[in-house]
Write an enzyme that holds these catalytic residues in place. Structure first.
Site, PDB file in Angstrom:
ATOM      1  N   LEU A  39       0.818  -1.215   0.000  1.00 51.87           N
ATOM      2  CA  LEU A  39       0.000   0.000   0.000  1.00 51.87           C
ATOM      3  C   LEU A  39       0.852   1.265   0.000  1.00 51.87           C
ATOM      4  O   LEU A  39       1.951   1.297   0.554  1.00 51.87           O
ATOM      5  CB  LEU A  39      -0.924  -0.004   1.226  1.00 51.87           C
ATOM      6  CG  LEU A  39      -1.860  -1.217   1.325  1.00 51.87           C
ATOM      7  CD1 LEU A  39      -2.758  -1.087   2.554  1.00 51.87           C
ATOM      8  CD2 LEU A  39      -2.712  -1.389   0.070  1.00 51.87           C
ATOM      9  N   HIS A  43      -3.500   4.296  -2.252  1.00 49.48           N
ATOM     10  CA  HIS A  43      -4.482   3.406  -1.606  1.00 49.48           C
ATOM     11  C   HIS A  43      -5.132   4.096  -0.412  1.00 49.48           C
ATOM     12  O   HIS A  43      -6.333   3.962  -0.179  1.00 49.48           O
ATOM     13  CB  HIS A  43      -3.801   2.126  -1.117  1.00 49.48           C
ATOM     14  CG  HIS A  43      -3.235   1.269  -2.202  1.00 49.48           C
ATOM     15  ND1 HIS A  43      -1.881   1.092  -2.384  1.00 49.48           N
ATOM     16  CD2 HIS A  43      -3.838   0.529  -3.166  1.00 49.48           C
ATOM     17  CE1 HIS A  43      -1.676   0.277  -3.398  1.00 49.48           C
ATOM     18  NE2 HIS A  43      -2.842  -0.080  -3.896  1.00 49.48           N
ATOM     19  N   GLN A  67      -5.014 -12.659 -12.509  1.00 44.99           N
ATOM     20  CA  GLN A  67      -4.845 -11.489 -13.370  1.00 44.99           C
ATOM     21  C   GLN A  67      -3.407 -11.288 -13.829  1.00 44.99           C
ATOM     22  O   GLN A  67      -3.093 -10.278 -14.433  1.00 44.99           O
ATOM     23  CB  GLN A  67      -5.387 -10.237 -12.690  1.00 44.99           C
ATOM     24  CG  GLN A  67      -4.639  -9.792 -11.451  1.00 44.99           C
ATOM     25  CD  GLN A  67      -5.394  -8.684 -10.714  1.00 44.99           C
ATOM     26  OE1 GLN A  67      -6.356  -8.945 -10.017  1.00 44.99           O
ATOM     27  NE2 GLN A  67      -4.956  -7.438 -10.866  1.00 44.99           N
ATOM     28  N   ARG A 159      -8.616   5.788 -10.128  1.00 44.74           N
ATOM     29  CA  ARG A 159      -8.726   6.152 -11.547  1.00 44.74           C
ATOM     30  C   ARG A 159      -7.419   5.899 -12.293  1.00 44.74           C
ATOM     31  O   ARG A 159      -7.377   5.975 -13.514  1.00 44.74           O
ATOM     32  CB  ARG A 159      -9.130   7.626 -11.678  1.00 44.74           C
ATOM     33  CG  ARG A 159     -10.591   7.859 -11.305  1.00 44.74           C
ATOM     34  CD  ARG A 159     -10.949   9.305 -11.487  1.00 44.74           C
ATOM     35  NE  ARG A 159     -10.517   9.769 -12.805  1.00 44.74           N
ATOM     36  CZ  ARG A 159     -11.286   9.868 -13.872  1.00 44.74           C
ATOM     37  NH1 ARG A 159     -12.546   9.557 -13.794  1.00 44.74           N
ATOM     38  NH2 ARG A 159     -10.803  10.290 -15.021  1.00 44.74           N
ATOM     39  N   ASP A 161      -5.980   3.062 -12.655  1.00 39.42           N
ATOM     40  CA  ASP A 161      -6.265   1.875 -13.478  1.00 39.42           C
ATOM     41  C   ASP A 161      -7.579   2.138 -14.202  1.00 39.42           C
ATOM     42  O   ASP A 161      -8.607   1.532 -13.903  1.00 39.42           O
ATOM     43  CB  ASP A 161      -6.356   0.639 -12.588  1.00 39.42           C
ATOM     44  CG  ASP A 161      -5.009   0.277 -11.998  1.00 39.42           C
ATOM     45  OD1 ASP A 161      -4.064   0.048 -12.765  1.00 39.42           O
ATOM     46  OD2 ASP A 161      -4.891   0.258 -10.760  1.00 39.42           O
TER      47      ASP A 161
HETATM   48  O1  PAF Z   1      -6.267  -2.723  -8.760  1.00 37.30           O
HETATM   49  C1  PAF Z   1      -5.899  -3.734  -8.134  1.00 37.30           C
HETATM   50  O2  PAF Z   1      -5.103  -3.650  -7.195  1.00 37.30           O
HETATM   51  C2  PAF Z   1      -6.426  -5.092  -8.523  1.00 37.30           C
HETATM   52  O3  PAF Z   1      -6.579  -5.201  -9.897  1.00 37.30           O
HETATM   53  C3  PAF Z   1      -7.738  -5.465  -7.796  1.00 37.30           C
HETATM   54  C4  PAF Z   1      -8.878  -4.514  -8.156  1.00 37.30           C
HETATM   55  C5  PAF Z   1      -7.509  -5.433  -6.289  1.00 37.30           C
HETATM   56  C6  PAF Z   1      -8.181  -6.878  -8.191  1.00 37.30           C
HETATM   57  O4  PAF Z   1      -7.213  -7.811  -7.852  1.00 37.30           O
END
Ligand code: PAF
EC number: 6.3.2.1
Length: 296
Positions: A39, A43, A67, A159, A161
């Site tokens: 973090l 965040h 992912q 925003r 991402d």
């Molecule tokens: O943005 C992120 O950190 C990740 O893509 C998320 C939304 C926590 C999903 O794993």
């Protein structure tokens, strides 16, 4: 005015621990911030916004294997749960009644690799989706699961991402997920670098080179402000990246909802806002950034 928090949030590692912690909910709404940990101030601004919107705030910390592509940084992705917990606890952040959910992959995916996944649809196939096939499907699959597990009233996403945010909004709308999605502005260092957990990989020299991304966004905004057409806005941003020691992946100028390319001259685009989104590799680190671009 949000009430200051005292005490510590509950730490839930398992589904029963999560159920217990959620049951201790004070009267009022629940807000969730989903993260992969490591973090930083970006965040924390999401958590502060969540604090203002929910009596109970849940922060999830989970590095989601779904992912990451096979050649990506899943194994070396920074992990520091103790450091994250220390950062999250505070009067305008988390305290008693709030929850940190930090599950292991077998808690999130008890049957292993899920046979059923969410498809991000067209938004998931361009730009981030083209470079990282399946990435946004993996994001949406875990986001939907976490929404089911946490049952929030509101979910906050950065925003920075921006394509992920568009995909989440689309999923929530298309699948009737009963959650309000809120996008929170990107936090930047004083020199313009967007905060990212992956900045931790950059050497001092690479960090300097990475400033090309925010400079490229500024050049694109200036081109739109000067009345140039969509292609010229892309070119202005690309020129800055090409002139810097970074490897450009893409320069996208897209509709914020559909992520379809924006075209036309300044007259046709008058009054319109598009998203200028960039991805570039600095050393071995892939970074993304974006900005709204407006034509008067
Ligand atoms: O943005 C992120 O950190 C990740 O893509 C998320 C939304 C926590 C999903 O794993």
């Amino acid at each position: 005015m949000t009430q200051a928090r005292t005490g510590a949030p509950a730490l839930a590692r398992t589904r029963p621990e999560l159920a217990d912690a959620l049951a201790a909910r004070p009267a009022g709404g629940r807000a969730v911030v989903m993260t992969m940990g490591a973090l930083h101030a970006g965040h924390l601004s999401l958590v502060r916004e969540a604090r203002a919107r929910g009596e109970q705030v849940v922060v999830t910390i989970f590095v989601n294997p779904l992912q990451f592509g096979p050649a990506e940084d899943l194994d070396r992705y920074p992990r520091d749960l103790d450091g994250d917990l220390a950062l999250l606890t505070g009067p305008d952040l988390l305290g008693e009644g709030d929850v940190v959910l930090a599950p292991t992959p077998d808690v999130v995916y008890p049957d292993g690799d899920p046979g059923v996944r969410v498809s991000a649809g067209p938004v998931g196939t361009v730009y981030e989706g083209a470079t990282r096939p399946g990435h946004l499907d993996g994001v949406l699959t875990v986001v939907l699961k976490l929404m089911h597990l946490v049952a929030p009233d509101v979910a906050l996403f950065g925003r920075k991402d921006v394509q992920q945010l568009a995909a989440v909004r689309r999923m929530v709308r298309d699948l009737d997920v009963p959650v309000e999605v809120v996008g929170v502005p990107t936090v930047r260092d004083a020199d313009g670098l967007a905060l990212s957990s992956r900045n931790a990989y950059l050497s001092a020299a690479e960090r300097e080179q990475a400033l090309a991304l925010s400079r490229a966004l500024a050049a694109g905004r200036a081109a739109a402000g000067a009345g140039h057409d969509a292609d010229a806005v892309r070119a202005a941003a690309r020129d800055v990246l090409d002139g810097a020691a970074v490897g450009t992946d893409y320069v996208a100028l897209v509709d914020p909802v559909t992520f379809e390319d924006v075209a036309g001259d300044a007259g046709a685009l008058s009054g319109r806002t598009a998203v200028l989104a960039l991805a570039a590799t600095v050393g071995a680190t892939r970074l993304i950034d974006n900005s709204d671009v407006r034509w008067a």
